[in-house]
Write a protein that holds these residues in place. Structure first.
Motif, short mmCIF file in Angstrom:
data_model
loop_
_atom_site.label_atom_id
_atom_site.label_comp_id
_atom_site.label_asym_id
_atom_site.label_seq_id
_atom_site.Cartn_x
_atom_site.Cartn_y
_atom_site.Cartn_z
N ASP A 123 0.89 -1.17 0.00
CA ASP A 123 0.00 0.00 0.00
C ASP A 123 0.92 1.21 0.00
OD1 ASP A 123 -1.27 2.26 1.35
OD2 ASP A 123 -2.91 0.93 1.94
N GLY A 126 -0.85 6.77 -2.07
CA GLY A 126 -2.04 7.19 -1.31
C GLY A 126 -2.21 8.68 -1.06
N ASN A 128 -4.06 12.41 -1.03
CA ASN A 128 -5.42 12.79 -0.64
C ASN A 128 -6.08 13.62 -1.73
OD1 ASN A 128 -5.24 11.49 1.86
ND2 ASN A 128 -4.02 13.20 2.64
N HIS A 137 4.57 12.58 -0.02
CA HIS A 137 4.05 11.46 -0.81
C HIS A 137 5.07 10.91 -1.78
CE1 HIS A 137 -0.02 13.20 0.25
NE2 HIS A 137 -0.07 11.96 0.69
N TYR A 163 -4.09 3.79 -2.37
CA TYR A 163 -5.27 3.97 -1.53
C TYR A 163 -5.50 5.47 -1.37
CZ TYR A 163 -7.84 3.22 2.96
OH TYR A 163 -8.74 3.18 4.00
N GLY A 165 -6.95 9.04 -0.49
CA GLY A 165 -7.72 9.65 0.59
C GLY A 165 -8.86 10.45 0.01
N GLU A 215 -2.14 13.44 7.84
CA GLU A 215 -3.43 13.82 7.28
C GLU A 215 -4.56 13.39 8.20
OE1 GLU A 215 -2.77 15.62 5.02
OE2 GLU A 215 -0.94 14.89 4.08
N GLN A 275 -10.56 5.41 -0.10
CA GLN A 275 -10.96 5.01 1.25
C GLN A 275 -12.47 4.79 1.32
OE1 GLN A 275 -7.85 7.98 3.41
NE2 GLN A 275 -9.80 7.79 4.39
N TYR A 329 -10.43 7.84 9.69
CA TYR A 329 -9.31 7.24 8.94
C TYR A 329 -9.17 5.74 9.24
CZ TYR A 329 -4.48 7.14 7.04
OH TYR A 329 -3.34 6.88 6.33
N ASP A 333 -9.55 2.03 7.12
CA ASP A 333 -8.41 1.12 7.05
C ASP A 333 -8.77 -0.28 7.57
OD1 ASP A 333 -6.03 1.70 5.76
OD2 ASP A 333 -5.46 3.21 7.24
N TYR A 351 2.54 -1.39 4.45
CA TYR A 351 2.03 -0.03 4.28
C TYR A 351 3.23 0.91 4.33
CZ TYR A 351 -2.59 -1.84 5.81
OH TYR A 351 -3.77 -2.53 5.95
N THR A 353 4.29 4.55 4.67
CA THR A 353 3.88 5.94 4.94
C THR A 353 4.90 6.65 5.82
OG1 THR A 353 2.76 5.81 7.09
CG2 THR A 353 1.47 5.13 5.17
N GLN A 357 2.63 8.28 11.04
CA GLN A 357 1.44 7.43 11.08
C GLN A 357 1.70 6.11 11.81
OE1 GLN A 357 -0.99 7.14 7.61
NE2 GLN A 357 -0.37 9.13 6.84
N HIS A 360 -0.97 5.17 14.25
CA HIS A 360 -2.20 4.74 13.57
C HIS A 360 -2.12 3.25 13.19
CE1 HIS A 360 -5.35 4.44 10.51
NE2 HIS A 360 -4.42 4.02 9.67
N PHE A 361 -1.00 2.86 12.58
CA PHE A 361 -0.90 1.47 12.12
C PHE A 361 -0.75 0.51 13.29
CE2 PHE A 361 -0.07 3.67 8.13
CZ PHE A 361 -1.01 3.01 7.35
N1 ARG Z 1 -3.73 9.18 2.52
C1 ARG Z 1 -2.71 8.98 3.51
C2 ARG Z 1 -1.82 10.21 3.59
O1 ARG Z 1 -1.79 11.02 2.71
C3 ARG Z 1 -1.86 7.77 3.19
C4 ARG Z 1 -2.59 6.48 3.08
C5 ARG Z 1 -1.78 5.33 3.58
N2 ARG Z 1 -2.46 4.07 3.48
C6 ARG Z 1 -3.38 3.61 4.34
N3 ARG Z 1 -3.91 2.41 4.13
N4 ARG Z 1 -3.75 4.30 5.38
O2 ARG Z 1 -1.10 10.38 4.56
#
Ligand code: ARG
Length: 581
Positions: A123, A126, A128, A137, A163, A165, A215, A275, A329, A333, A351, A353, A357, A360-361
């Motif tokens: 992944d 991604g 937004n 990014h 993926y 946003g 984000e 998403q 968010y 996910d 993933y 990123t 984050q 979050h993960f």
């Molecule tokens: N859209 C998110 C960003 O810009 C990244 C997405 C990462 N992937 C996920 N499955 N959350 O920070």
């Protein structure tokens, strides 16, 4: 090639783990001492002998084994001699044999099938919707694409997932701004900038900041403007037609610009999903967690799971649904992970990123584990650091957000003038994009990248253009040679100079480097290998004449093998080569 054989041999004889041996193996200071050396200190305890005694004992035993296979397998052929030198066990590789193999390599060089039958989903990228792709990014996009190529090379089946946003608070904000302040002609002409202007205007009202890499976390409670955005989000979830129409317009405008960027970077995905497509699934999971007592509901409708941090006594509330029952968010996910596991049956999902984050993960994976999803332990977060621009900040309309599009444009322009200055024939897009990809990948994912155009585009040093240039140089040698010599059959490998030996050995390391990069999810190993490879080649080229030399036939084949190896290595970084530059 020979290094991995030595590792296998030692693993069998000493019962040490292969990784352990690999980390211990050294390159002796001079080649008279051998090509690889293994220090025996670590074995003292186990064998209850001094390291020198062990080295001697092992050298005898292993030499016997080599001798026995001389006429059979490759092992005896590839290793000439094993000698004990003090506490070291020194290995001498059969260079003639290695040279014979190296000059026969083809475009499959370095490929293996260790991943055969296994699937890895990645992944990455991604961006937004409605926001411009920012410089954060780029790292995800470039690292993700390189990992896809590496795993493919290792025989895995790969699934690249973008993926988007396409839903979340930022969309609510944009819809509010769109209704109030949209300049239609501007949107048509320059969608990125118009959407950015709207977003910035909204943030001004809300008094929030546009943050990079974090984000959808910018929630304010009881802010009049934030609440307006939340209402729009709610309308969208209820299927309000007017709100949906605006949302689609925003999606289209963004989609076009993202595609343009992927086109320039020459990157594609197996699947691009938003998403929002996982809204229903996410909600089902929330309900299921509630029913099973894994999650709890607040009075205002927000749903949370209590997660224990290692160092904390009190649990943390991790919200998996917002107060007015809109998804957040993590809701999406949750849904996406479950759907993908069902669809792809992956052995691993990575993933990629920004490191911000990580929390979050962490929560996402823990909740999936609490819910006993069997794929939960196959999920990995690969975090990366920040890109810093030193003093060279590009002025953008907001002053503090660095747009990917601007960076790409500026780099390609700079590459063009550099090419002009040097009166060479390079392709500015390949050079510019290669420079950016290389500077991103030569740093380990976790470290910060310090970006400067001057260093990125330099034709000397550890840069993309330097590597592309080394490739072009090798190509021009081959072009200059008479085709007759190039195709000439070699009767035997001539006596080798130390420069040739170094180059042959370096080329033979490639396969292992790719494997290691895959195991550690670290393309920087390949980037730095490419640089060492090119340096070794340039060293060879300065010391060993090729054209019209007595050894022309052999050396041309070696130059060609170098070219093949460098091309594959750069391919894994997503960098294109040119025959002329
Ligand atoms: N859209 C998110 C960003 O810009 C990244 C997405 C990462 N992937 C996920 N499955 N959350 O920070």
């Amino acid at each position: 090639m020979s290094k991995s054989e030595i590792i296998n041999l030692l693993a069998k004889e000493t019962k040490l783990r292969k990784e352990e041996i690999e980390n211990l193996i050294e390159i002796p200071p001079t080649s008279e001492l051998g090509d690889y050396a293994f220090p025996c200190f670590i074995l003292s305890k186990h064998f209850k002998k001094s390291p020198s005694e062990i080295a001697l004992k092992l050298s005898r035993e292993l030499s016997k084994e080599i001798e026995a296979t001389k006429n059979l397998g490759s092992l005896g052929k590839n290793i000439n001699e094993i000698k004990a030198v003090g506490p070291y066990l020194n290995f001498f590789v059969n260079k003639i044999n290695l040279a014979e193999k190296i000059i026969k390599i083809n475009s499959n060089f370095g490929k293996t099938n260790i991943g055969k039958g296994k699937k890895i989903a990645i992944d990455f990228s991604g961006p937004n919707i409605g926001k411009p792709m920012h410089i954060g990014h780029i790292r995800s996009t470039i690292i993700g694409d390189s990992l896809i190529k590496i795993y493919n090379f290792l025989g895995y089946k790969t699934i690249g997932i973008n993926y988007l946003g396409d839903i979340g608070l930022h969309i609510g904000k944009l819809i509010v701004a769109y209704e109030l302040w949209l300049n239609k002609p501007a949107l048509k002409k320059d969608p990125v900038n118009e959407l950015l202007r709207l977003y910035v205007q909204f943030c001004g009202k809300e008094k929030s900041e546009i943050k990079e890499g974090q984000e959808d976390n910018d929630e304010f409670s009881n802010n009049e403007w934030t609440n307006k955005a939340k209402e729009k989000l709610k309308l969208l979830e209820l299927g309000d037609k007017k709100t949906e129409k605006i949302w689609h317009e925003i999606q289209q405008a963004s989609g076009r610009t993202f595609d343009k960027i992927y086109d320039i970077l020459n990157i594609d995905f197996t699947e691009t999903t938003g998403q929002s497509q996982f809204s229903d699934k996410g909600r089902q999971i929330v309900i299921n967690a509630l029913e099973r007592g894994i999650a709890k509901k607040e009075e205002d409708g927000a749903v949370y799971v209590e997660l224990f941090d290692k160092n904390q006594k009190e649990p943390n509330k991790k919200y998996i649904q917002r107060s007015n029952e809109t998804a957040s968010y993590i809701t999406y996910d949750l849904g996406a992970a479950v759907e993908r596991a069902k669809k792809y049956k992956f052995d691993k999902m990575i993933y990629v990123t920004d490191f911000r984050q990580a929390g979050h993960f962490d929560s996402l994976f823990t909740i999936l584990k609490l819910m006993k999803y069997d794929f939960a332990d196959k999920l990995i977060h690969l975090p990366f650091g920040t890109i810093r621009f030193g003093d060279e900040i590009i002025a953008t309309r907001t002053g503090d957000i660095i747009l990917l599009e601007d960076v790409l444009k500026k780099t390609i322009e700079k590459a063009k003038s550099e090419i002009k200055k040097r009166k060479t024939k390079g392709d500015e897009q390949k050079v510019g994009v290669g420079a950016i990809k290389y500077i991103v990948l030569k740093n380990e994912p976790t470290s910060d990248v310090h970006f400067s155009w001057e260093t990125a585009l330099s034709f000397e040093g550890n840069t993309g253009p330097y590597l592309q240039y080394s490739y072009a140089r090798a190509s021009s040698i081959i072009k200059k040679a008479k085709s007759k010599n190039f195709n000439q059959k070699l009767k035997r490998i001539p006596p080798l100079t130390k420069y040739e030996i170094e180059l042959i050995k370096k080329i033979s390391d490639f396969e292992e480097v790719v494997q290691k990069a895959g195991e550690t999810m670290n393309p920087s190993l390949i980037a730095n290998y490419s640089f060492e490879l090119a340096q070794t080649f340039n060293e060879f080229y300065h010391n060993c004449p090729v054209i019209k030399d007595e050894q022309e036939a052999f050396r041309l084949k070696l130059v060609d093998a170098f070219r093949t190896c460098l091309k594959n290595s750069l391919y894994l970084l997503g960098i294109e080569v040119m025959d002329e530059m």
